[in-house]
Design an enzyme around this catalytic site. Sequence first.
Site, PDB file in Angstrom:
ATOM      1  CB  SER A 127     -11.654  -5.928 -12.126  1.00 34.47           C
ATOM      2  OG  SER A 127     -12.210  -5.578 -10.958  1.00 34.47           O
TER       3      SER A 127
HETATM    4  N1  SAH Z   1     -12.060  -1.262  -9.880  1.00 34.19           N
HETATM    5  C1  SAH Z   1     -10.932  -1.774  -9.557  1.00 34.19           C
HETATM    6  C2  SAH Z   1     -11.081  -3.150  -8.674  1.00 34.19           C
HETATM    7  C3  SAH Z   1     -10.735  -2.941  -7.341  1.00 34.19           C
HETATM    8  S1  SAH Z   1     -11.031  -4.336  -6.337  1.00 34.19           S
HETATM    9  C4  SAH Z   1     -10.346  -2.050 -10.668  1.00 34.19           C
HETATM   10  O1  SAH Z   1     -10.392  -1.257 -11.689  1.00 34.19           O
HETATM   11  O2  SAH Z   1      -9.392  -3.026 -10.864  1.00 34.19           O
HETATM   12  C5  SAH Z   1     -12.305  -3.971  -5.405  1.00 34.19           C
HETATM   13  C6  SAH Z   1     -11.925  -2.527  -4.395  1.00 34.19           C
HETATM   14  O3  SAH Z   1     -12.821  -2.417  -3.732  1.00 34.19           O
HETATM   15  C7  SAH Z   1     -10.614  -2.749  -3.518  1.00 34.19           C
HETATM   16  O4  SAH Z   1      -9.577  -1.916  -3.700  1.00 34.19           O
HETATM   17  C8  SAH Z   1     -11.169  -2.853  -2.017  1.00 34.19           C
HETATM   18  O5  SAH Z   1     -10.449  -2.176  -1.072  1.00 34.19           O
HETATM   19  C9  SAH Z   1     -12.521  -1.878  -2.437  1.00 34.19           C
HETATM   20  N2  SAH Z   1     -13.749  -1.756  -1.464  1.00 34.19           N
HETATM   21  C10 SAH Z   1     -13.874  -2.954  -0.601  1.00 34.19           C
HETATM   22  N3  SAH Z   1     -15.023  -2.593   0.053  1.00 34.19           N
HETATM   23  C11 SAH Z   1     -15.227  -1.260   0.004  1.00 34.19           C
HETATM   24  C12 SAH Z   1     -16.083  -0.367   0.588  1.00 34.19           C
HETATM   25  N4  SAH Z   1     -17.135  -0.591   1.443  1.00 34.19           N
HETATM   26  N5  SAH Z   1     -16.229   1.080   0.138  1.00 34.19           N
HETATM   27  C13 SAH Z   1     -15.261   1.420  -1.051  1.00 34.19           C
HETATM   28  N6  SAH Z   1     -14.262   0.424  -1.335  1.00 34.19           N
HETATM   29  C14 SAH Z   1     -14.233  -0.666  -1.067  1.00 34.19           C
END
Ligand code: SAH
Length: 219
Positions: free
Chosen positions: A70
Amino acid sequence: MSLAPNRGIGMTSQRTRDRMVARLRECGVSDELVLEAMRDVPRHLFVDEALASRAYEDSALPIGFEQTISQPLTVARMVEVARDGRELGRVLEVGTGCGYGAAVLARIAKEVYSIERIAPLLERARANLRALRIGNLRLAHGDGNRGLSEAAPFDAIIVAAAAPRVPRALQEQLAHGGRLVIPVGTASQELTLIERTASGLRETRLAAVRFVPLRMGKG
Ligand code: SAH
């Protein structure tokens, strides 16, 4: 915290991080605890080495598996809204990705749980986080739509992926006074705050945002 020498200089230095924090401040982030956490956590350790020089730009970057880390401003705003000046005990993050948001949260809350559905991504997050030796963070593999009932209730829940609607389990796992920050929508998304108040759940729409989708089930 010890960094390998070639990763602690140039575009990945503390000065670069200080400039990122100055930009966050200009964009209206004012929670000093959040700003301090973002000054401390080396974001470049969470992206591919080829992208490390771009780690402190205010943009999302690819982390593999069609997912992104993010944008710093997004992380800062979500944590600021979730904290709302309170001391945070137990916090849940849904969507660990590369682990950056979890590392920031771990500097702010007493106890952090972060859940990710894509197992190899979770392993990568684990590897990224190892060098930081964070003692108050637990990672879990699972479907974040269901929350993490064994650790509930949470003072705050932050969802890093956009849901078509607010998952009921996450609302139920909010402590009294707890705050859930979640992007809601498909084509167009709105960052939404759900608060558990004495008179029930209160919903506030905060801003238009753009996140990867929250999927169903484990990856
Ligand atoms: N927190 C991260 C952002 C990751 S993007 C950061 O600091 O950069 C969002 C993430 O949510 C992805 O890795 C994706 O695989 C995950 N995601 C999507 N659906 C999900 C679900 N149902 N349960 C857990 N994770 C999920």
